[in-house]
Write a protein that holds these residues in place. Structure first.
Motif, mmCIF file in Angstrom:
data_model
loop_
_atom_site.group_PDB
_atom_site.id
_atom_site.type_symbol
_atom_site.label_atom_id
_atom_site.label_comp_id
_atom_site.label_asym_id
_atom_site.label_seq_id
_atom_site.Cartn_x
_atom_site.Cartn_y
_atom_site.Cartn_z
ATOM 1 N N ARG A 25 -15.397 6.525 106.916
ATOM 2 C CA ARG A 25 -16.122 7.797 106.801
ATOM 3 C C ARG A 25 -16.478 8.363 108.163
ATOM 4 O O ARG A 25 -16.354 9.572 108.396
ATOM 5 C CB ARG A 25 -17.369 7.627 105.937
ATOM 6 N N ASN A 28 -13.252 9.678 109.817
ATOM 7 C CA ASN A 28 -12.794 10.852 109.076
ATOM 8 C C ASN A 28 -13.684 12.062 109.348
ATOM 9 O O ASN A 28 -13.182 13.170 109.547
ATOM 10 C CB ASN A 28 -12.760 10.562 107.579
ATOM 11 N N ASP A 29 -14.991 11.855 109.340
ATOM 12 C CA ASP A 29 -15.931 12.956 109.597
ATOM 13 C C ASP A 29 -15.674 13.584 110.953
ATOM 14 O O ASP A 29 -15.743 14.805 111.104
ATOM 15 C CB ASP A 29 -17.385 12.479 109.513
ATOM 16 N N ALA A 34 -11.720 14.160 104.616
ATOM 17 C CA ALA A 34 -12.584 13.586 103.576
ATOM 18 C C ALA A 34 -11.755 12.734 102.617
ATOM 19 O O ALA A 34 -10.808 13.226 101.989
ATOM 20 C CB ALA A 34 -13.288 14.694 102.810
ATOM 21 N N TRP A 35 -12.125 11.457 102.512
ATOM 22 C CA TRP A 35 -11.497 10.518 101.570
ATOM 23 C C TRP A 35 -12.182 10.739 100.227
ATOM 24 O O TRP A 35 -13.367 10.482 100.075
ATOM 25 C CB TRP A 35 -11.697 9.108 102.079
#
Length: 85
Positions: A25, A28-29, A34-35
């Motif tokens: 997270r 990704n952020d 966004a997963w």
């Protein structure tokens, strides 16, 4: 934001931990990725993950930083059965 399905192949069985998910997270952020969710194969060596991302390159960069494979990335659209009722 575009949706993508990512196919990942792993040499060993995948075990996702709470700490590992938190690291995913964070990376990704940082990249605007966004997963949303994943499906794990029965042998735990392949995942199919749904992501929102600005581009396939953002997904590849996140995977590179996390040392995760991103073998196939396909842009998809969402279709739900209830749309046709």
């Amino acid at each position: 934001m575009p949706l993508y399905v990512i196919e990942r192949n792993f040499a060993e069985q995948l075990e996702v931990t709470k700490d590992g998910a938190a690291e995913i997270r964070l990376i990704n952020d940082d990249l605007g990725v966004a997963w949303l969710f994943s499906f794990l194969s029965a042998d735990k060596k392949k995942t199919y993950c749904l992501y929102e991302a600005p581009s396939p390159d953002a997904i590849r960069e996140a995977a590179k930083r996390l040392n995760l494979p991103a073998d196939v990335i396909v842009e998809v659209d969402e279709i739900r059965p209830d749309q046709f009722v």
